[in-house]
Design an enzyme around this catalytic site. Structure first.
Site, PDB file in Angstrom:
ATOM      1  N   GLU A  64       0.843  -1.185   0.000  1.00  0.00           N
ATOM      2  CA  GLU A  64       0.000   0.000   0.000  1.00  0.00           C
ATOM      3  C   GLU A  64       0.882   1.240   0.000  1.00  0.00           C
ATOM      4  O   GLU A  64       2.052   1.200   0.410  1.00  0.00           O
ATOM      5  CB  GLU A  64      -0.942   0.022   1.214  1.00  0.00           C
ATOM      6  CG  GLU A  64      -0.268   0.132   2.551  1.00  0.00           C
ATOM      7  CD  GLU A  64      -1.254   0.053   3.714  1.00  0.00           C
ATOM      8  OE1 GLU A  64      -2.372  -0.460   3.511  1.00  0.00           O
ATOM      9  OE2 GLU A  64      -0.894   0.493   4.817  1.00  0.00           O
TER      10      GLU A  64
ATOM     11  N   GLU B 288      -6.544  -0.695   9.836  1.00  0.00           N
ATOM     12  CA  GLU B 288      -6.999  -2.014  10.277  1.00  0.00           C
ATOM     13  C   GLU B 288      -8.028  -1.821  11.387  1.00  0.00           C
ATOM     14  O   GLU B 288      -8.200  -0.720  11.908  1.00  0.00           O
ATOM     15  CB  GLU B 288      -5.831  -2.866  10.794  1.00  0.00           C
ATOM     16  CG  GLU B 288      -5.136  -2.285  12.013  1.00  0.00           C
ATOM     17  CD  GLU B 288      -3.945  -3.116  12.460  1.00  0.00           C
ATOM     18  OE1 GLU B 288      -3.851  -4.278  12.041  1.00  0.00           O
ATOM     19  OE2 GLU B 288      -3.120  -2.596  13.230  1.00  0.00           O
TER      20      GLU B 288
END
Length: 661
Positions: A200, A288
């Site tokens: 990412e 997350e």
């Protein structure tokens, strides 16, 4: 409501859960390993069950042992705390199958959010901002390089099953990516048994901001605002605060709404945290979701008045949330400092051993307008074990504003005194005094930026110099009076290192001590002195402002620490001070290439050999003392020149064990 809950954890979080259960009238069962038999949590719980030896994989991580303890005690539910089995979907499912309530989210939510790849896909589907990247699995370094060029460097390589800062690298070029991809796959396989990796975009100068969410089993979900967790070292949080100095109301509401949307997408029914990486421009992206209670939950409790452990228990019982989003409001600001058994002066190496002294700050509201909360799982005399996280306490301070909370935290750290193990209190105090931290312009690279060469303490500022002078002079005066010295001397030289400060002592009508400073057109007023020989803390008010200093008597003076400033201070007559000025300054011996025994003990192992290359942090010796094993690690890279001991040898304190070239 449940009548008995088993706590499948240890340390400060177990103590924290017990306190809420007591208030709710619920009995508690504490499971424990052999290393925790005498712990505070075991002492506080209504019942305790031994579940195995000290290593976590032989005790706290064994679901069978936990279930057996539930059956043995008749507990109806299990609270997993954080870490260990708290985010293990298999454990949650096992409890459900056994008819035992898991105080946490349902296993399907844990499963969905536990995999970083699937959770990002779910987040994107729920309308949550996600970091640009490649969510599919990547098999080869060449494929990783190709995708990284599509995303644009810098790119973060992350293990899908990662956590705790493991399995993360940043690549700035094709060469970095090719090397880092293989390294992260290997780290991930070793740490998690899962080598899946994804990529990412790396946000430059990022901040770590998380949203606390809370859900019930009736489809209701709220958020309890944000926490700023950017002060990190090696991807591990050190200082957290609620709120974030970055966010405005609009951004806070947007982040909160996205966190709630994600939680609803998986029918979330407990306390959880949605973590975001944020840019300095207030852009934010999903990182997350932690499907458990967070270490730093106390700061949220302090600004909202909501007991998150209680809400988890009520949700697990099946109750509806007793409030809606509109009922939640922000009250003030809170900061948490994680006090660890580690030595900041030696590269933050872990420190284990007996907590010989532990003076804690007084909890509750203080007259100066701040409130202290201290979540600790240890007491004076306890051992800090090598088997678990070296956390001693989570010290929290609340204030009506961020500046007030920082001031309160600084004072609470002053009032914390630890002996027997290395600790990071002085480092935490240094952060509180840093202008950059106080400004709120922080990022996850803060510690690396502000302390690039590690932490070596801070030089005393003017007020701290005044504190060192005043404390030393006052202690000398007390000792002189107790010794019956008839001289009545009032003029002294206070020597801080090589800097001499002339003082003349007198008392005013209120018996406050006045120190006139030679050569300066000012005097120091010292009142409310609280110290006597043997006390390790000197408390007083200097010019009306309270302070606490850590003090120790040495051969010809004192060692005094105030926050991050520490100095050897001598109080001398002018004649003796003149003699000191003529003495050559003693140069400390260079021991940087030596590994010395920190205490008398027995050598358990020396796992290095002459000629071996050793990296910083590698174990070079294990010494057993007080039935505890002390692991000594290299503080620098080097090649072993000599090994002076072997397994079975008795050693004295400061004996050389290993020497580097």
């Amino acid at each position: 409501m449940f009548s008995k809950i088993l706590i499948a954890n240890r340390g400060e979080i177990a103590v924290r859960i017990i306190k809420t259960c007591r208030r709710m009238g619920i009995k508690t069962v504490q499971v424990y390993s052999e290393a925790d038999a005498g712990s505070l949590a075991v002492e506080m719980a209504d019942e305790a069950v031994l579940i195995g030896p000290a290593p976590a994989n032989q005790s706290y991580l064994l679901a069978d042992r936990i279930v057996d303890a539930v059956r043995q005690t008749g507990a109806e539910a299990v609270h997993p705390g954080f870490g260990f089995l708290s985010e293990n979907a298999g454990f949650a499912r096992r409890l459900r199958d056994e008819g035992i309530v898991f105080i946490g989210p349902h296993p399907e939510a844990i499963e969905a959010m536990g995999d970083k790849i699937s959770s990002k896909k779910l987040a994107a589907e729920a309308g949550v901002s996600t970091v640009p990247g490649h969510m599919g699995l990547i098999e080869t370094p060449d494929e990783a390089v190709r995708i990284a060029n599509e995303i644009g460097y810098p790119v973060m390589i992350k293990a899908s099953a990662g956590g705790g800062g493991k399995g993360i690298r940043v690549a700035h070029s094709d060469a970095d990516m090719a090397e880092g991809f293989s390294a992260v796959k290997a780290e991930a396989l070793n740490a998690f048994g899962d080598d899946r990796v994804f990529l990412e975009k790396f946000i430059i100068d990022p901040r770590h901001i998380e949203i606390q969410v809370l859900g019930d089993k009736h489809g209701n979900v709220v958020h309890l605002f944000e926490r700023e967790c950017s002060i990190q070292r090696r991807n591990q949080k050190v200082i957290e605060e609620a709120l974030s100095p970055l966010l405005d109301e609009k951004t806070r509401a947007a982040m909160g709404a996205q966190a709630v949307a994600l939680a609803k997408a998986v029918n979330y029914d407990s306390a959880g945290t949605v973590e975001f990486v944020a840019g300095q421009d207030k852009s934010f992206y999903f990182l997350e979701m932690n499907t458990r209670l967070q270490v730093e939950h106390p700061v949220t409790e302090l600004i909202t008045g909501v007991d998150l452990v209680e809400q988890m228990i009520r949700s697990a019982w099946g109750e509806k949330l007793a409030f809606e989003q509109k009922d939640l409001a922000i009250d003030g600001w809170a900061i948490e400092s994680r006090i660890y058994a580690e030595d900041p002066y030696r590269g933050f190496l872990p420190s284990i051993g007996r907590l010989v002294r532990y003076d804690q700050p007084e909890e509750g509201p203080h007259p100066d307008g701040y409130t202290v909360r201290n979540d600790s799982g240890v007491r004076e005399g306890d051992e800090i074990s090598m088997f678990y996280d070296p956390m001693i306490a989570k010290l929290c301070a609340w204030g009506p504003t961020r500046d007030a909370a920082i001031d309160g935290m600084a004072r609470a750290l002053e009032d914390t005194h630890l002996q027997g193990v290395g600790h990071n209190v002085s480092f935490l105090a240094a952060v509180m005094d840093q202008p950059r931290f106080r400004s709120g312009h922080i990022s996850t690279s803060y510690i690396k930026d502000e302390f690039p060469d590690g932490f070596h303490g801070l030089a005393p500022d003017r007020r701290q110099t005044d504190i060192l002078i005043a404390a030393a002079a006052a202690m000398n005066e007390i000792l002189t009076e107790l010794s019956g010295d008839p001289s009545g001397r009032t003029d002294w030289i206070v020597l801080i290192g090589q800097d001499a400060h002339g003082v003349t002592l007198s008392y005013d009508d209120d018996e406050a001590l006045t120190l006139d400073l030679a050569g300066e057109d000012r005097a120091l007023q010292l009142a409310d002195i609280d110290w006597r020989p043997g006390l390790a803390q000197f408390r007083a008010a200097l010019d009306g402002e309270p302070f606490t200093a850590e003090v120790a008597r040495v051969a010809d003076g004192f060692v005094i620490r105030h926050r991050a400033a520490r100095a050897r201070v001598r109080v001398l007559t002018p004649a003796v001070a003149a003699l000191y000025a003529r003495l050559p300054e003693k140069v400390a011996a260079d021991t940087s290439k030596l590994i010395q025994s920190p205490m008398p003990g027995l050598v358990v192992a020396i796992p290095v050999a002459v000629g071996q290359e050793v990296k910083t942090g590698e174990t070079v010796a294990v010494i057993e003392a007080m039935k505890m094993q002390n692991i000594l690690k290299a503080e620098r890279d080097g090649v072993v020149k000599a090994v002076s001991a072997r397994a079975g040898d008795p050693v004295a304190a400061d004996d050389v064990l290993v020497e580097f070239e």
